[in-house]
Design an enzyme around this catalytic site. Sequence first.
Site, mmCIF file in Angstrom:
data_model
loop_
_atom_site.group_PDB
_atom_site.id
_atom_site.type_symbol
_atom_site.label_atom_id
_atom_site.label_comp_id
_atom_site.label_asym_id
_atom_site.label_seq_id
_atom_site.Cartn_x
_atom_site.Cartn_y
_atom_site.Cartn_z
ATOM 1 C CB CYS A 285 -13.581 2.576 -0.689
ATOM 2 S SG CYS A 285 -13.091 4.226 -0.772
ATOM 3 N NE ARG B 41 -10.074 -3.728 0.277
ATOM 4 C CZ ARG B 41 -9.259 -2.986 0.773
ATOM 5 N NH1 ARG B 41 -10.185 -1.799 1.088
ATOM 6 N NH2 ARG B 41 -7.940 -2.985 0.733
ATOM 7 C CG HIS C 225 -7.990 1.011 -3.445
ATOM 8 N ND1 HIS C 225 -7.384 -0.138 -2.899
ATOM 9 C CD2 HIS C 225 -8.710 1.890 -2.470
ATOM 10 C CE1 HIS C 225 -7.579 -0.141 -1.783
ATOM 11 N NE2 HIS C 225 -8.458 1.080 -1.411
ATOM 12 N NE ARG D 220 -3.685 2.197 2.886
ATOM 13 C CZ ARG D 220 -4.733 2.433 2.505
ATOM 14 N NH1 ARG D 220 -5.319 1.355 1.763
ATOM 15 N NH2 ARG D 220 -5.541 3.382 2.944
ATOM 16 C CD GLN E 17 -13.049 -0.534 -1.225
ATOM 17 O OE1 GLN E 17 -12.451 -0.643 -0.354
ATOM 18 N NE2 GLN E 17 -14.208 -1.141 -1.353
ATOM 19 C CG ASP F 130 -12.735 7.591 -1.995
ATOM 20 O OD1 ASP F 130 -13.064 7.345 -0.798
ATOM 21 O OD2 ASP F 130 -11.514 7.360 -2.643
#
Length: 305
Positions: A263, A291, A128, A101, A131, A220
């Site tokens: 998310c 996830r 991402h 990450r 996700q 988001d």
Amino acid sequence: MTVDFIDIADFDQATLTAILDDAVAMKSGTKPHGERLAHQTVAMIFEKPSTRTRVSFEVGIRQMGAVPLVLKSEEMQLGRGETIADTAKVLSGYVDAIMIRTSRHEIITELASHATIPVINGLTDRSHPCQVMADIMTMAEIKAPSLDFSAMKVAWFGDGNNVAASWIEAAAVFGFQLDLAVPPALGPDSSLDHLMALPNITMTAKPEDAAIDADVLVTDTWSSMGMPGGYSNSGDRQGLLRPYQINESLMAKAKADAIFMHCLPVYRGQEASAGVVDGAQSVIWQEAENRLHVQKAIMAFCLKR
């Protein structure tokens, strides 16, 4: 041959569907997986803080019988000037896969180019994918158990950021309609222009237009993690994004059975109203749980297990 999971666009629909099928089977308990990654070690490198990525990957690794190894960049020689290439080569001799990450997308592509083990994208400033694979899994559970999304419409609201980029790639692969309501100054990266030209992907500055007849409304946080030192939530960004809040009025323009996804972390009263976040159409907790399941399937795919 090493199989990485860097971007959704790297794979065809059949491959991604197989990963989703595997995730659904593991979640339902119809496919035993407690030993699928037995005797494997997965390194997790964090250059950015995390709740969901850290917990979901570590729990998933343990549930599949593997050993998780958490590495923070400030604790590694990578944070003291060792090259990405050297780090990749060293870790390839110790562990069986790497999840990272990080900030710049170039870090993960360089890591993957020098590693001889799979590299999985836990987030970069460009994309991402884990996700959005969890989002697609959630959409399938509620809207399309057959994993046929061709008749569906997804509407994205807000910044054309890394999550939006992965949604664009997903729309290109799965063929669903994707309408992005994005401030012109915060549009998707130009590297996605070839996908934005597809007939099933459109962009508008009018959120009401994107919401009409949508099956899924997704957004988001307005805060950007792309800034040195953490989040940026300037007044300028707030002003640009305020008209793109998902609220009850916007949800009413979508289909009656539309769902709301985010998310996380979510900031009620900013990118979405509290009534939407905590309302009956919100599926954010199911989405967050997924996830765990989809990442287990991604790791099994990369490690050929």
